[in-house]
Design an enzyme around this catalytic site. Sequence first.
Site, PDB file in Angstrom:
ATOM      1  N   ARG A  22       0.827  -1.215   0.000  1.00 40.07           N
ATOM      2  CA  ARG A  22       0.000   0.000   0.000  1.00 40.07           C
ATOM      3  C   ARG A  22       0.862   1.266   0.000  1.00 40.07           C
ATOM      4  O   ARG A  22       0.384   2.371  -0.248  1.00 40.07           O
ATOM      5  CB  ARG A  22      -0.950  -0.027   1.208  1.00 40.07           C
ATOM      6  CG  ARG A  22      -1.983   1.060   1.173  1.00 40.07           C
ATOM      7  CD  ARG A  22      -3.194   0.843   2.080  1.00 40.07           C
ATOM      8  NE  ARG A  22      -3.031  -0.078   3.170  1.00 40.07           N
ATOM      9  CZ  ARG A  22      -2.493   0.214   4.362  1.00 40.07           C
ATOM     10  NH1 ARG A  22      -2.045   1.438   4.600  1.00 40.07           N
ATOM     11  NH2 ARG A  22      -2.401  -0.705   5.301  1.00 40.07           N
ATOM     12  N   TYR A  42     -16.822  18.288 -13.758  1.00 39.98           N
ATOM     13  CA  TYR A  42     -17.237  16.899 -13.955  1.00 39.98           C
ATOM     14  C   TYR A  42     -18.265  16.534 -12.878  1.00 39.98           C
ATOM     15  O   TYR A  42     -18.061  16.829 -11.706  1.00 39.98           O
ATOM     16  CB  TYR A  42     -16.013  15.982 -13.868  1.00 39.98           C
ATOM     17  CG  TYR A  42     -16.385  14.528 -13.787  1.00 39.98           C
ATOM     18  CD1 TYR A  42     -17.126  13.928 -14.783  1.00 39.98           C
ATOM     19  CD2 TYR A  42     -16.015  13.757 -12.687  1.00 39.98           C
ATOM     20  CE1 TYR A  42     -17.495  12.601 -14.703  1.00 39.98           C
ATOM     21  CE2 TYR A  42     -16.372  12.421 -12.604  1.00 39.98           C
ATOM     22  CZ  TYR A  42     -17.113  11.849 -13.609  1.00 39.98           C
ATOM     23  OH  TYR A  42     -17.488  10.538 -13.528  1.00 39.98           O
ATOM     24  N   ASP A  90      -8.213  20.376 -12.409  1.00 39.01           N
ATOM     25  CA  ASP A  90      -8.437  19.078 -13.036  1.00 39.01           C
ATOM     26  C   ASP A  90      -8.032  19.237 -14.503  1.00 39.01           C
ATOM     27  O   ASP A  90      -8.689  19.934 -15.276  1.00 39.01           O
ATOM     28  CB  ASP A  90      -9.921  18.676 -12.900  1.00 39.01           C
ATOM     29  CG  ASP A  90     -10.197  17.293 -13.476  1.00 39.01           C
ATOM     30  OD1 ASP A  90      -9.502  16.882 -14.418  1.00 39.01           O
ATOM     31  OD2 ASP A  90     -11.138  16.626 -12.989  1.00 39.01           O
ATOM     32  N   LYS A 122      -8.591   8.518 -18.848  1.00 39.96           N
ATOM     33  CA  LYS A 122      -8.965   9.123 -20.130  1.00 39.96           C
ATOM     34  C   LYS A 122      -7.752   9.183 -21.074  1.00 39.96           C
ATOM     35  O   LYS A 122      -7.251   8.148 -21.467  1.00 39.96           O
ATOM     36  CB  LYS A 122      -9.572  10.503 -19.869  1.00 39.96           C
ATOM     37  CG  LYS A 122     -10.651  10.512 -18.779  1.00 39.96           C
ATOM     38  CD  LYS A 122     -11.864   9.692 -19.184  1.00 39.96           C
ATOM     39  CE  LYS A 122     -13.084   9.938 -18.359  1.00 39.96           C
ATOM     40  NZ  LYS A 122     -13.313   9.074 -17.229  1.00 39.96           N
TER      41      LYS A 122
END
Length: 359
Positions: free
Chosen positions: A50, A101, A172, A197
């Site tokens: 992790r 978004y 963003d 994306k």
Amino acid sequence: MPDPRPPETWSPATVAVTAGRPRHEPDQPLNHPITMASTYGATGDVEYGRYGNPTWTAFEEVLGQLEGGRCLAFSSGLAAVATVLDLAGQDALVVAPRHAYNGTVMQLADLESRGRLKARLVDITDTAAVARACGDAALVWLESPTNPALEIAEIEAIASAAHEAGAYVVVDNTFATPLRQRPLTMGADLVVHSATKYLAGHSDALLGAVVTADDQLYDVMKGRRDLVGAVPGTLESWLALRGLRTLHLRLDRAESNARELAGRLREHGAVAEVRYPGFGGIVSVVLAGGPDAADLLVRSTSLWVHATSLGGVESTFERRRRWKSEPASIPDALVRLSVGVEDLEDLWTDLARALDALP
Ligand SMILES: Cc1ncc(COP(=O)(O)O)c(C=O)c1O
């Protein structure tokens, strides 16, 4: 042995291809292996799965160098968004675009409804109003271009107003990618990506990222990732790294297709409005025949795929208001096109045939 770290002078295309490679040594693979490991030999720098992974690190090196900061990969774009929003303290004010978004807007609404923070949604194109709204903010969230309205924010002007108020500035950068916009050089403190994306680019992986040039902010973000565990998958990191190697080629092609299609769509009688910011691969159109025409269009093509998401090599489109979470100020008949890298004439023939056939 030559140092595989790119010189400062290399252009983004060269950085995309070169960064994050193993050292150039005999019999070293040119690519980092996919390191599947939940734990590591004790007393080293990583210790546990992790806290780090060499495949994540390779992806992070490339994106960090492209954006001009230090990168941390996350399990998805929204995991990155949540981690950054967590910077806002109890009852703090977050200013954000009303057309960010919708997953980001939904996170803000959720946090506000639980009394965690206050959200003030603004028209991001009205720089003076945004600057006024920043007065008492702790965090100013920008997305430019916005998804799917394709509005552009004046990042430098808003960042300086936000900094005067002592707020963090986050951008963003999913739509523009670091090849078209580098927010850290424009005053942003943090950059967020849905690497799902354009960065990964093949519609086969979910991944997010945060980039910052501020070491303290990096430590806070890394601390949150370690603690909460919103860590990237190893295979997804490797797929996104592989995607990054061709980002410049894919984006150039998608952009030239998108620019040409936007021009042709403006001339088509079935299209009432075309939104294209002049760069990138996303075009939004409003159908003259309303939402029914939009729904018919997305069912009538053979090459264009009716699917959500964007930034893949294949062309996809959807009517955004089919999602209940999309705000009512987004036109009901708006179709967002994610233009891919196929042949332009094939794309146009398929789309024009479907538009011509609309009642
Ligand atoms: C601009 C933008 N930011 C963030 C996200 C969320 O990313 P993910 O789907 O990887 O969680 C998306 C997803 O569509 C997006 O378009």
